[in-house]
Design an enzyme around this catalytic site. Sequence first.
Site, PDB file in Angstrom:
ATOM      1  CD  GLN A  68      -3.275   0.408   2.011  1.00  0.00           C
ATOM      2  OE1 GLN A  68      -3.346  -0.736   2.433  1.00  0.00           O
ATOM      3  NE2 GLN A  68      -4.113   1.348   2.373  1.00  0.00           N
ATOM      4  CB  SER A  95       2.353  -4.960   3.774  1.00  0.00           C
ATOM      5  OG  SER A  95       1.202  -4.950   4.593  1.00  0.00           O
ATOM      6  CG  LEU A  96      -0.964  -4.956  -0.534  1.00  0.00           C
ATOM      7  CD1 LEU A  96      -1.354  -5.546  -1.885  1.00  0.00           C
ATOM      8  CD2 LEU A  96      -1.628  -3.620  -0.353  1.00  0.00           C
ATOM      9  NE  ARG A 116      -2.952  -8.314   4.938  1.00  0.00           N
ATOM     10  CZ  ARG A 116      -2.183  -7.255   4.713  1.00  0.00           C
ATOM     11  NH1 ARG A 116      -2.597  -6.298   3.876  1.00  0.00           N
ATOM     12  NH2 ARG A 116      -1.000  -7.144   5.316  1.00  0.00           N
ATOM     13  CG  HIS A 173       2.287  -4.410   9.334  1.00  0.00           C
ATOM     14  ND1 HIS A 173       2.139  -5.740   9.026  1.00  0.00           N
ATOM     15  CD2 HIS A 173       2.077  -3.724   8.175  1.00  0.00           C
ATOM     16  CE1 HIS A 173       1.868  -5.853   7.733  1.00  0.00           C
ATOM     17  NE2 HIS A 173       1.814  -4.659   7.206  1.00  0.00           N
ATOM     18  CD  GLN A 222       1.740  -9.524   5.823  1.00  0.00           C
ATOM     19  OE1 GLN A 222       0.578  -9.193   5.895  1.00  0.00           O
ATOM     20  NE2 GLN A 222       2.373  -9.716   4.676  1.00  0.00           N
TER      21      GLN A 222
END
Length: 315
Positions: A10, A94-95, A119, A205, A254
């Site tokens: 992102q 991340s994603l 998510r 996170h 994660q």
Amino acid sequence: MAVAFTFPGQGSQAVGMGKDLADNFPEARAIFQEVDDALGENLSKLIWEGPEETLTLTANAQPALMAVSLAAIKALEVGGLSLKDKVAYVAGHSLGEYSALAAAGFVSVADAARLLRIRGNAMQAAVPAGEGAMAAIIGLEQADVEAACTEAGQGSGKICQIANDNGGGQLVISGAKAAVELAAKLCTEKGAKRALMLQVSAPFHSALMAPAANVMRDALAAVARSAPVVPVISNVSVTPSNDADEITRRLVEQVTGRVRWRETVEWFGANGVTALYEVGAGKVLSGLARRINRDIAISAVGTAADVEAALAALS
């Protein structure tokens, strides 16, 4: 020459991303249609026409960025690239880890889109608006940032932790708003070049995302998963795996765990990777990789011209 593919997270989104791929490769356009069908909405129109503020919403940006990355992968495959034969490792920020896993066949594109929508919504819902925050800390040693987070957490009684180790002297902290603001102030006092509060919708996170981790545990258990054809380097462990159950556990971890991107790029260098391709929108990861390891050749694959260049280099 060992090659690794990385997939952006992102912040890399931009209105119009992936349109060139869709216009030049019917198979890439079909990826966008597959994502639209999976979500039951015209996400492609939002990706290509905006508005930007709607595209930037977490629940939209996550599947949108995955769609662009997988469209680029499809274009490469149409051109004759075999991920299994040409790529030693994949990883995503991340994603982007979901994009990497979909590219490697761990989940289908449709399931990846649905998982990322879940998510995004779960991460947004985990903490009431205004209660969480994130800040970028530039030019301060990790130990000093850790100390500032600990001190701020103790002083406020709230959660504050390092969320992203992006490399190049950039760390991102995340947690309760008051604790993050205090930690940012302490980092400045400790000598950070900059401590910048980020315009984000939730404290990603961090331990505050625990409700979202529970949602993702259930969501991942409900989809078909296969061993990926290329080892995936996990954000939280910085180790490769082809085991579906282990990968699933890491994806759940994660949500609340640190994105260890600096260590990921360092791991690539230590394990023979000489060429790194950022597959999808933007060049954020390319910039980070150059600051972490200048010995690795860096390329981005986000347009039709990029696809042709990558195919020529990897043939």
